[in-house]
Design an enzyme around this catalytic site. Structure first.
Site, PDB file in Angstrom:
ATOM      1  N   LYS A 155      40.890  39.324  47.880  1.00  0.00           N
ATOM      2  CA  LYS A 155      41.556  40.973  48.022  1.00  0.00           C
ATOM      3  C   LYS A 155      41.587  40.639  49.619  1.00  0.00           C
ATOM      4  O   LYS A 155      42.872  41.914  49.418  1.00  0.00           O
ATOM      5  CB  LYS A 155      40.595  41.764  47.958  1.00  0.00           C
ATOM      6  CG  LYS A 155      40.210  41.641  46.038  1.00  0.00           C
ATOM      7  CD  LYS A 155      39.719  42.718  45.318  1.00  0.00           C
ATOM      8  CE  LYS A 155      39.873  42.376  43.923  1.00  0.00           C
ATOM      9  NZ  LYS A 155      38.958  43.356  43.277  1.00  0.00           N
TER      10      LYS A 155
ATOM     11  N   LYS B  15      43.933  33.013  38.059  1.00  0.00           N
ATOM     12  CA  LYS B  15      43.190  33.611  37.092  1.00  0.00           C
ATOM     13  C   LYS B  15      44.377  34.980  36.832  1.00  0.00           C
ATOM     14  O   LYS B  15      45.409  35.635  37.326  1.00  0.00           O
ATOM     15  CB  LYS B  15      42.537  34.274  37.758  1.00  0.00           C
ATOM     16  CG  LYS B  15      41.636  34.800  37.358  1.00  0.00           C
ATOM     17  CD  LYS B  15      40.435  36.244  37.098  1.00  0.00           C
ATOM     18  CE  LYS B  15      41.417  37.089  37.981  1.00  0.00           C
ATOM     19  NZ  LYS B  15      39.840  38.200  38.004  1.00  0.00           N
TER      20      LYS B  15
ATOM     21  N   LYS C 286      45.376  42.123  36.290  1.00  0.00           N
ATOM     22  CA  LYS C 286      45.636  43.010  35.902  1.00  0.00           C
ATOM     23  C   LYS C 286      47.120  43.056  36.753  1.00  0.00           C
ATOM     24  O   LYS C 286      47.665  43.943  37.241  1.00  0.00           O
ATOM     25  CB  LYS C 286      45.235  44.115  35.283  1.00  0.00           C
ATOM     26  CG  LYS C 286      44.386  44.412  35.863  1.00  0.00           C
ATOM     27  CD  LYS C 286      43.377  45.874  35.414  1.00  0.00           C
ATOM     28  CE  LYS C 286      41.888  45.995  35.781  1.00  0.00           C
ATOM     29  NZ  LYS C 286      40.557  45.291  36.740  1.00  0.00           N
TER      30      LYS C 286
HETATM   31  P1  TYM Z   1      37.513  43.466  36.611  1.00  0.00           P
HETATM   32  O1  TYM Z   1      38.166  44.626  36.106  1.00  0.00           O
HETATM   33  O2  TYM Z   1      38.295  43.039  37.362  1.00  0.00           O
HETATM   34  O3  TYM Z   1      37.651  43.016  35.136  1.00  0.00           O
HETATM   35  C1  TYM Z   1      37.102  43.694  33.793  1.00  0.00           C
HETATM   36  C2  TYM Z   1      36.248  42.841  33.406  1.00  0.00           C
HETATM   37  O4  TYM Z   1      36.553  41.647  32.592  1.00  0.00           O
HETATM   38  C3  TYM Z   1      37.033  39.921  32.574  1.00  0.00           C
HETATM   39  N1  TYM Z   1      37.831  39.396  33.087  1.00  0.00           N
HETATM   40  C4  TYM Z   1      38.035  37.651  33.333  1.00  0.00           C
HETATM   41  N2  TYM Z   1      38.660  37.467  31.947  1.00  0.00           N
HETATM   42  C5  TYM Z   1      38.898  36.470  31.529  1.00  0.00           C
HETATM   43  N3  TYM Z   1      39.516  35.976  31.993  1.00  0.00           N
HETATM   44  C6  TYM Z   1      40.831  36.571  32.940  1.00  0.00           C
HETATM   45  N4  TYM Z   1      41.482  36.254  33.510  1.00  0.00           N
HETATM   46  C7  TYM Z   1      39.899  37.990  33.517  1.00  0.00           C
HETATM   47  N5  TYM Z   1      40.278  39.032  34.009  1.00  0.00           N
HETATM   48  C8  TYM Z   1      39.341  39.774  34.179  1.00  0.00           C
HETATM   49  C9  TYM Z   1      36.002  40.616  34.550  1.00  0.00           C
HETATM   50  O5  TYM Z   1      35.157  39.346  34.683  1.00  0.00           O
HETATM   51  C10 TYM Z   1      35.237  41.440  33.833  1.00  0.00           C
HETATM   52  O6  TYM Z   1      34.103  41.333  33.068  1.00  0.00           O
HETATM   53  N6  TYM Z   1      34.593  44.879  39.385  1.00  0.00           N
HETATM   54  C11 TYM Z   1      33.861  44.580  37.957  1.00  0.00           C
HETATM   55  C12 TYM Z   1      33.574  45.702  37.293  1.00  0.00           C
HETATM   56  C13 TYM Z   1      32.609  46.504  37.257  1.00  0.00           C
HETATM   57  C14 TYM Z   1      30.972  46.001  36.908  1.00  0.00           C
HETATM   58  C15 TYM Z   1      30.168  46.791  37.064  1.00  0.00           C
HETATM   59  C16 TYM Z   1      31.081  44.597  35.827  1.00  0.00           C
HETATM   60  C17 TYM Z   1      32.463  47.220  37.990  1.00  0.00           C
HETATM   61  N7  TYM Z   1      30.673  47.520  37.842  1.00  0.00           N
HETATM   62  C18 TYM Z   1      28.884  46.188  37.015  1.00  0.00           C
HETATM   63  C19 TYM Z   1      29.240  44.495  35.425  1.00  0.00           C
HETATM   64  C20 TYM Z   1      29.158  45.047  36.164  1.00  0.00           C
HETATM   65  C21 TYM Z   1      35.783  44.270  37.813  1.00  0.00           C
HETATM   66  O7  TYM Z   1      36.066  45.002  38.985  1.00  0.00           O
HETATM   67  O8  TYM Z   1      35.642  43.912  36.468  1.00  0.00           O
END
Ligand code: TYM
Length: 332
Positions: free
Chosen positions: A114, A196, A199
């Site tokens: 990032k 990957k 979004k």
């Molecule tokens: P975020 O918002 O980027 O993604 C949310 C969840 O979706 C999964 N994910 C994917 N899995 C497979 N293929 C992909 N292309 C893909 N893109 C996203 C991510 O692995 C995630 O599980 N920091 C975290 C949010 C968060 C969180 C937490 C998660 C904040 N606090 C505590 C677990 C526990 C995030 O930005 O995920």
């Protein structure tokens, strides 16, 4: 009554959710929700580590909650809440920051990625983002954290921080386990299958959004980058584009990789892509329709999130009190 084990997980509301969020996270949240005591969070505190437009962030936060429910989360049995509604997340982060080495945060791949993408805004919040994530998880004494592959390193840091704190004081935090699915933990971009699906990718054709129409899904899959050759075989290293489409097809239909290989033996990529497109569209369409109904009723969503926030706070406060006491803060 035996205490149920606890799950916490979250999504950052920084864009429209993609099929990767479904396969990496939401599908497993749904699968596990009857067995565990579940806390599912919209991580708006995480979102502001990148520049956000305030009105847009407010909208995306509610949209994300609607998408959780549309994907099958039962808001009666699971606790759905907005991270900023529970101030204990920020409070515990501060304490955990004092237990985290600069080196530990510097090694986080997501921070490095990032920082490269947003070189104009490498803020301290982005640096300490994984510590906030640890606080999210540890406040609820979570046993299990269902996430995609990209969050694995953050989970390792969370476990280290929990163990360090427990060792320095006495048992305070449950040390959580990650739950990463075998298939679908890393859905790749349709245009650059070595990256990957994300979004925030500026190339819209690389992403299947959960709000896409059937036509959009079919079109994006038709234009997806495949590999040289013409055989449909699962080889992530040499045929990442085809392997990614096979993964999506597996998710949409439940067919195994070898069943898919036999189905398309002797057929070209054209037939394969058109079948994958139709199946994925059919898989997403009920979620999208339900989502459209839910966002039309903001009052109902607000009710769910207010009550979820109160419940989450009650649990979070119990842990924070223990932590404050152990580190030596005066409590009257
Ligand atoms: P975020 O918002 O980027 O993604 C949310 C969840 O979706 C999964 N994910 C994917 N899995 C497979 N293929 C992909 N292309 C893909 N893109 C996203 C991510 O692995 C995630 O599980 N920091 C975290 C949010 C968060 C969180 C937490 C998660 C904040 N606090 C505590 C677990 C526990 C995030 O930005 O995920």
């Amino acid at each position: 009554m035996e205490q149920r084990k606890v799950i916490l997980s979250g999504v950052t509301p920084s864009g429209i959710l993609t099929i990767g969020h479904l396969t990496g996270a939401l599908t497993n949240w749904v699968k596990l929700q009857n067995e565990y005591d579940c806390y599912y969070m919209i991580a708006d505190l995480h979102a502001i580590t990148a520049k956000q437009t305030p009105a847009e962030l407010r909208k995306r936060t509610l949209d994300t909650a609607a998408m959780f429910i549309a994907s099958g989360i039962d808001p009666v049995n699971s606790t759905l809440f907005i991270q900023s509604h529970v101030p204990e997340h920020s409070q515990l982060t501060w304490v955990l920051n004092t237990f985290t080495g600069m080196g530990e945060c510097s090694r986080m791949t997501q921070f490095k990625d990032k920082s490269r993408q947003h070189s104009e805004n490498i803020n301290v919040g982005l640096f300490t983002y994984p510590v906030l994530m640890a606080a999210d998880i540890l406040l609820y004494q979570a046993d299990l954290v269902p996430v995609g592959e990209d969050q694995k390193q953050h989970l390792e840091l969370t476990r280290n921080l929990a163990q360090r704190f427990n060792h320095n004081y006495s048992d305070t935090f449950k040390v959580p386990e990650p739950y990463i699915p075998e298939i679908g933990a890393r859905i790749m971009s349709l245009q650059e299958p070595e990256k990957k699906m994300s979004k925030s990718d500026p190339i819209q054709g690389s992403i299947i959004f959960l709000t896409d129409t059937d036509e959009q899904i079919v079109g994006k899959i038709k234009r997806a980058v495949t590999d040289s050759g013409s055989e449909v075989i699962f080889d992530e290293e040499n045929k990442p584009g085809v392997a990614n489409l096979m993964t999506l097809y597996h998710i949409a239909t439940g067919k195994s990789m070898s069943e898919i290989e036999s189905e398309f033996a002797g057929k070209g990529y054209g037939d394969f892509k058109s079948q994958v497109g139709d199946s994925v569209a059919e898989f997403i369409s009920p979620i999208r329709d339900r989502y459209n109904e839910l966002i039309a009723n903001k009052d109902e969503l607000a009710k769910i999130l207010i009550s979820g926030g109160e419940k989450a706070r009650h649990t979070a406060l119990r842990t924070l009190r223990k932590v404050y006491k152990k580190v030596g803060f005066v409590q009257f």
